[in-house]
Write a protein that holds these residues in place. Structure first.
Motif, PDB file in Angstrom:
ATOM      1  N   ILE A  59      98.884 -56.190  81.820  1.00  0.00           N
ATOM      2  CA  ILE A  59     100.145 -55.988  82.799  1.00  0.00           C
ATOM      3  C   ILE A  59     100.423 -58.072  82.753  1.00  0.00           C
ATOM      4  O   ILE A  59     101.784 -58.298  82.173  1.00  0.00           O
ATOM      5  N   THR A  63     103.521 -59.529  80.665  1.00  0.00           N
ATOM      6  CA  THR A  63     104.639 -59.877  80.677  1.00  0.00           C
ATOM      7  C   THR A  63     104.733 -60.922  80.614  1.00  0.00           C
ATOM      8  O   THR A  63     106.528 -61.552  80.574  1.00  0.00           O
ATOM      9  N   GLN A  64     104.022 -62.136  80.453  1.00  0.00           N
ATOM     10  CA  GLN A  64     104.060 -63.665  79.759  1.00  0.00           C
ATOM     11  C   GLN A  64     104.494 -63.045  78.702  1.00  0.00           C
ATOM     12  O   GLN A  64     105.633 -63.840  77.712  1.00  0.00           O
ATOM     13  N   ILE A  81     113.692 -55.804  87.429  1.00  0.00           N
ATOM     14  CA  ILE A  81     112.467 -54.546  87.404  1.00  0.00           C
ATOM     15  C   ILE A  81     111.975 -53.275  88.545  1.00  0.00           C
ATOM     16  O   ILE A  81     112.828 -53.856  89.755  1.00  0.00           O
ATOM     17  N   GLN A  93     104.016 -53.721  89.265  1.00  0.00           N
ATOM     18  CA  GLN A  93     104.587 -54.351  90.102  1.00  0.00           C
ATOM     19  C   GLN A  93     104.605 -56.018  90.499  1.00  0.00           C
ATOM     20  O   GLN A  93     105.111 -57.493  89.845  1.00  0.00           O
ATOM     21  N   ALA A  96     103.638 -58.137  87.923  1.00  0.00           N
ATOM     22  CA  ALA A  96     103.856 -58.975  87.025  1.00  0.00           C
ATOM     23  C   ALA A  96     105.075 -59.828  87.178  1.00  0.00           C
ATOM     24  O   ALA A  96     105.996 -60.871  87.178  1.00  0.00           O
ATOM     25  N   LEU A 100     106.115 -63.611  85.948  1.00  0.00           N
ATOM     26  CA  LEU A 100     107.755 -63.777  85.870  1.00  0.00           C
ATOM     27  C   LEU A 100     108.140 -65.034  87.070  1.00  0.00           C
ATOM     28  O   LEU A 100     108.950 -66.169  87.047  1.00  0.00           O
ATOM     29  N   ILE A 143     112.232 -54.329  83.448  1.00  0.00           N
ATOM     30  CA  ILE A 143     111.755 -54.475  83.118  1.00  0.00           C
ATOM     31  C   ILE A 143     111.425 -52.685  84.122  1.00  0.00           C
ATOM     32  O   ILE A 143     111.423 -52.830  85.224  1.00  0.00           O
ATOM     33  N   PHE A 157     104.211 -49.058  80.773  1.00  0.00           N
ATOM     34  CA  PHE A 157     105.532 -50.881  81.296  1.00  0.00           C
ATOM     35  C   PHE A 157     106.055 -50.770  79.757  1.00  0.00           C
ATOM     36  O   PHE A 157     105.620 -50.696  78.682  1.00  0.00           O
ATOM     37  N   TYR A 159     109.978 -52.426  78.000  1.00  0.00           N
ATOM     38  CA  TYR A 159     110.855 -53.765  78.148  1.00  0.00           C
ATOM     39  C   TYR A 159     112.411 -52.841  77.518  1.00  0.00           C
ATOM     40  O   TYR A 159     111.881 -52.705  76.879  1.00  0.00           O
ATOM     41  N   GLN A 192     100.961 -67.789  87.041  1.00  0.00           N
ATOM     42  CA  GLN A 192     101.628 -66.882  87.350  1.00  0.00           C
ATOM     43  C   GLN A 192     101.391 -68.254  88.990  1.00  0.00           C
ATOM     44  O   GLN A 192     101.225 -69.063  88.897  1.00  0.00           O
TER      45      GLN A 192
END
Length: 542
Positions: A59, A63-64, A81, A93, A96, A100, A143, A157, A159, A192
């Motif tokens: 994840i 996400t990246q 999201i 979540q 993620a 984000l 997402i 997961f 998108y 992060q």
């Protein structure tokens, strides 16, 4: 069929939720192991922390990769999201959000910390992007964290870009490749930050309030349709109560339990816990309820529907799609006169016959709801549906509602059909059978090596030498969908009264044979038998 299919789950059937979540954080995937790599199917990346195929590292990397993809595409607006009720969804979540926020992405989460159905997130993306003032702040995307109807140990997961529907293969291939690079590189390039505060969005109120623009609630309420709704422990649990209260319906949420182990479920056909609202075995407990004009079920992210009627029981998804199409195109006068009927090529040919009777263009596409997105957005496709109980359609005014599957919507439509016609969807399907015939439909699996699966995915109609199928001349040998000429990843062979389609499985060493015959079950069995011979011969098996 498993000997315990349709019976209540027992303690031995349940997952250890704590161990599952612990494995999410403790297990580290090896990017050199195919089963542990990021891989996007038709509905995103799926796996389980127990098998090191859905873990924190996945994840973080996915996400990246999404952040980098949206930057490259010039997507500068907020990212919506949301997640479903699977045990791995909440940890995913949280992971993620860290990425984000660490990348400076504007994120919107649910205002009430509620679960978010897939259609509610798609609706949010479209609502933002269709508002000129909001769109001026930048296009939104999203997402969805869900493995849909998959068993409790799985995570998913997905998108959804600014069009609101599932990302296409160009996007998912890039995201998956970049995510695997990040994992192989030890996640050095992943940014992060602990989110101190993120913006919120009321997914539920926005979605429920807007339903008045696509469903005739006045008719449902006036007819006194008695509705029972079972979220099957999924993300729609609080949405059904809100729909009831907002529109004053005679609606009962027959099961309000949310349990990440799904201990209240009955076992599916193979003895697994699976929240499939189209499966009689998984829906056995729902079928036990009596006294409702319409009884419905949804899967964990509410993108699939199950329709139960007093006179017909649980409807086959293909049957309900045909009924919904005939009803909608007769009761939505503001839709474009040339709006097409969209179906995946493994859906029933009953839809073809309904479309011909309606004098509407049939738009047949490969498996995957993403193919319907452009047509739903511009109104050129009024309805898009899949045989696996996923569909969506346009608002009363012919504009897009969602560009992802909406199980809540299709369940509500069943009540509108009952209210307006005075007949159950099952009875209406019976009328279609009287007019067009009674098709027998089934999907089976056949063994295939990885090499054979790869060959099947690239097979062309020209490779099939057969000229007849089950006693009838072959009229078409397709490797591309008639609607959009996109590769189907397999073949479809048609005759006047029957067809089969063969596609490789993405997860098992089998290929799937979908088949249908308007000449009865015996003829269907003959079609299936010959289909395997035809495909095996084309693959060099015999």
């Amino acid at each position: 069929m498993h000997e315990r299919a349709g019976t209540p789950a027992t303690e031995s059937d349940l997952i250890d939720v704590e161990a599952l979540v612990r494995a999410y954080y403790e297990q580290t995937p090896d990017a050199s192991v195919p089963e542990q790599r990021v891989a996007f199917g038709t509905s995103g990346h799926r796996g389980s922390s127990f098998s090191t195929s859905f873990n924190e590292h996945h994840i973080l990397a996915i996400t990246q990769a999404i952040v980098e993809y949206r930057t490259a595409q010039g997507i500068t607006g907020p990212l919506f999201i949301g997640s479903d009720t699977h045990a791995l969804s909440a940890p995913a979540q949280t992971t993620a959000l860290d990425v984000l926020v660490g990348n400076g992405v504007r994120v919107l989460v649910d205002e009430f910390d509620d679960y978010v159905p897939t259609p509610a997130l798609s609706h949010a993306i479209l609502s933002w992007n269709n508002d000129p003032e909001r769109r001026a702040e930048g296009e939104a995307d999203g997402i969805v964290i869900t493995p849909s109807h998959n068993p409790p140990q799985d995570g998913g997961f997905k998108y959804n870009p600014p069009h609101g529907g599932p990302a296409d293969s160009d996007a998912t291939s890039w995201i998956a490749a970049r995510a695997n690079e990040l994992i192989a590189g030890g996640l050095r390039d992943v940014k992060q930050a602990e989110p101190s505060a993120v913006e919120t969005y009321d997914f539920r109120t926005a979605y429920v309030a807007d339903l008045a623009n696509i469903i005739d609630f006045d008719a449902i309420r006036s007819a006194g349709v008695k509705i029972g709704a079972d979220p099957l422990g999924g993300a729609s649990v609080n949405y059904w109560a809100a729909i009831r209260d907002t529109y004053g319906l005679d609606l009962t949420v027959v099961n309000e339990r949310v349990d990440p182990a799904w201990a209240f479920m009955t076992l599916d056909w193979d003895g697994k816990i699976r929240m499939d609202p189209s499966s009689p075995s998984a829906m056995a407990s729902v079928l036990s309820h009596e006294g409702y004009d319409i009884l419905t079920g949804n899967d964990a992210d509410a993108d699939r529907h199950g329709i139960v009627t007093p006179d017909g029981g649980l409807m086959n998804p293909n049957h309900y799609l045909a009924v919904a199409i005939e009803y909608l195109f007769a009761h939505r006068p503001e839709w474009r006169a040339d709006a097409a009927i969209g179906k995946t090529l493994v859906s029933s040919s009953m839809i073809d016959r309904v479309a011909a009777a309606l004098d509407r263009r049939l738009w047949e596409v490969p498996v995957g709801f993403k193919w319907f997105v452009p047509g739903l957005i511009d109104g050129s496709v009024g309805f898009g549906g899949e045989e696996s109980a996923g569909a969506s359609f346009l608002r009363f005014d012919g504009t897009a509602w969602t560009t992802d599957k909406d199980g809540i919507l299709l369940c509500l439509l069943a009540s509108e059909i009952r209210a307006v016609t005075g007949k159950s969807p099952s009875a209406l399907y019976g009328e279609l059978v009287e007019r067009f015939g009674d098709p027998a439909y089934e999907r089976k699996d056949a063994a295939a090596t990885p090499a054979q699966k790869a060959a099947l995915g690239k097979l062309t109609g020209d490779a099939i030498s057969a000229t007849e199928l089950a006693g009838q001349p072959i009229t078409a040998k397709l490797s591309h969908a008639p609607g959009n000429d996109a590769a189907i990843g397999g073949v479809k062979v048609e005759t006047a009264d029957a067809w089969f389609a063969a596609r490789p499985s993405g997860t098992e060493n089998v290929y799937k044979i979908y088949a249908e015959s308007f000449k009865g079950a015996e003829h269907l069995a003959q079609v299936q038998e010959e289909a395997k011979r035809v495909v095996d011969a084309a693959l060099g098996g015999e």
